[in-house]
Motif scaffolding. Structure first.
Motif, mmCIF file in Angstrom:
data_model
loop_
_atom_site.group_PDB
_atom_site.id
_atom_site.type_symbol
_atom_site.label_atom_id
_atom_site.label_comp_id
_atom_site.label_asym_id
_atom_site.label_seq_id
_atom_site.Cartn_x
_atom_site.Cartn_y
_atom_site.Cartn_z
ATOM 1 N N ARG A 1 -10.384 19.313 -40.311
ATOM 2 C CA ARG A 1 -9.683 18.319 -39.494
ATOM 3 C C ARG A 1 -9.780 16.920 -40.109
ATOM 4 O O ARG A 1 -10.670 16.641 -40.912
ATOM 5 N N LEU B 1 -6.066 17.702 -35.949
ATOM 6 C CA LEU B 1 -6.385 19.127 -36.137
ATOM 7 C C LEU B 1 -5.652 19.709 -37.339
ATOM 8 O O LEU B 1 -6.134 20.644 -37.975
ATOM 9 N N LEU C 1 -13.606 18.112 -32.803
ATOM 10 C CA LEU C 1 -12.935 16.908 -32.349
ATOM 11 C C LEU C 1 -13.238 16.764 -30.866
ATOM 12 O O LEU C 1 -13.017 17.684 -30.093
#
Ligand code: NYM
Ligand code: MG
Length: 212
Positions: free
Chosen positions: A8, A91, A206
Motif C-alpha cells: 500500500r 490500497l 491502513l
C-alpha cells in the motif's frame, strides 16, 4: 494471496501555518517521488473544486459570511467526501502527499475560540496518516516571506494562535521540520523522512480510526 502482493501507499500529511512553504514542498516532494518510481499523488485540503470546496473558497475570500461551526463542518465534509478515493488509491499502492488535513481543521477553528474537543469530533474516523510533517516557521520569518495574503485568517494574531494550537495537537505521528532554513535543506530533510516512512510501511494496515 494476490491482494497482499500490492504494497500500500503511505499517507503523508504536511501541515503548517500560512506561508510556511507547505505547497512548494508538497509539489517538490511528489516530483521527486515520481522521478524515483514511487507512485504518488498530491492532494490538498480544502479541495476548492468540489461543491463544499466552492463554499469554503467563497468564505475564505470574504465573498460570503458563514457561522464558525458551519464552516468548520464544511471543511470536515470536504475531507470526508475524499475518503473513499483516498482509501482506494492508498490500497492500490499510491502514496498520497496531502497539503493540510485535520490538524489545520482543528487549529484554525479553535483559534477562533471554539472548544478543541468539539472541533475534533467531525473528523473522528477519517484515515489516519502514516506521517505528519509540521513545517514550523516563526511568524516573523513568515511575514518576511512577502507577508500574508488577503484571505481570511492570514493575519499575524491569528497565525500566532494557530501555531500554538497546532503544537498542542502534536501526537506520535508528528515530526517537526525547521522551516526556517533554505528551501533545499528543508526539501532534503522532508525527503529522507518520507522515504523512511514509505520503506517501513510493509504490511502495516491502513487505519481509519483518527482520534478514536
Ligand atoms: N483551513 C484549512 C481551515 O480553516 N480549516 C481546514 O480544515 C483546512 C484544511 O483554510 N488559511 C484554512 C487554512 C488556510 C485556509 O488553506 C486555506 P490554503 O492551504 O491556504 O489553501
Ligand atoms: Mg493560504
Amino acid at each position: 494471496k494476490l491482494a497482499n502482493m500490492v504494497k500500500r501507499g503511505a499517507l503523508i500529511v504536511l501541515e503548517g501555518c500560512d506561508r510556511s512553504g507547505k505547497s512548494t514542498q508538497c509539489s517538490n516532494l511528489v516530483n521527486y517521488l515520481t522521478a524515483h518510481n514511487i507512485d504518488s499523488k498530491l492532494l490538498k485540503f480544502p479541495d476548492r473544486t468540489t461543491s463544499t470546496g466552492k463554499m469554503i473558497n467563497s468564505y475564505l475570500t470574504n465573498a460570503t459570511e458563514l457561522n464558525d461551526q458551519a464552516v468548520h463542518l464544511l471543511f470536515s465534509a470536504n475531507r470526508w467526501e475524499a475518503m473513499d478515493d483516498m482509501r482506494s488509491m492508498l490500497l492500490a499502492g499510491t502514496t498520497l502527499v496531502v497539503d493540510r488535513y485535520v490538524y489545520s481543521g482543528v487549529a484554525f477553528t479553535a483559534a477562533k475560540g471554539l472548544d478543541m474537543n468539539w472541533c475534533k469530533q467531525p473528523d473522528v474516523g477519517l484515515l489516519t496518516p502514516d506521517l505528519v510533517l509540521f513545517l514550523d516557521l516563526p511568524i516573523d520569518a513568515a511575514e518576511q516571506r512577502g507577508g500574508f495574503g488577503e484571505e481570511r485568517y492570514e493575519k499575524r494574531e491569528m497565525q500566532i494562535k494557530v501555531r500554538e494550537l497546532f503544537l498542542q495537537l502534536r501526537d506520535s505521528l508528528w515530526q517537526l521540520i525547521d522551516a526556517n532554513r533554505s528551501m533545499q535543506e528543508i526539501e532534503l530533510d522532508i525527503r529522507q523522512r518520507v522515504l523512511s516512512t514509505v520503506d517501513t510501511i510493509h504490511d502495516k494496515p491502513l487505519k481509519q480510526d483518527l482520534w478514536t
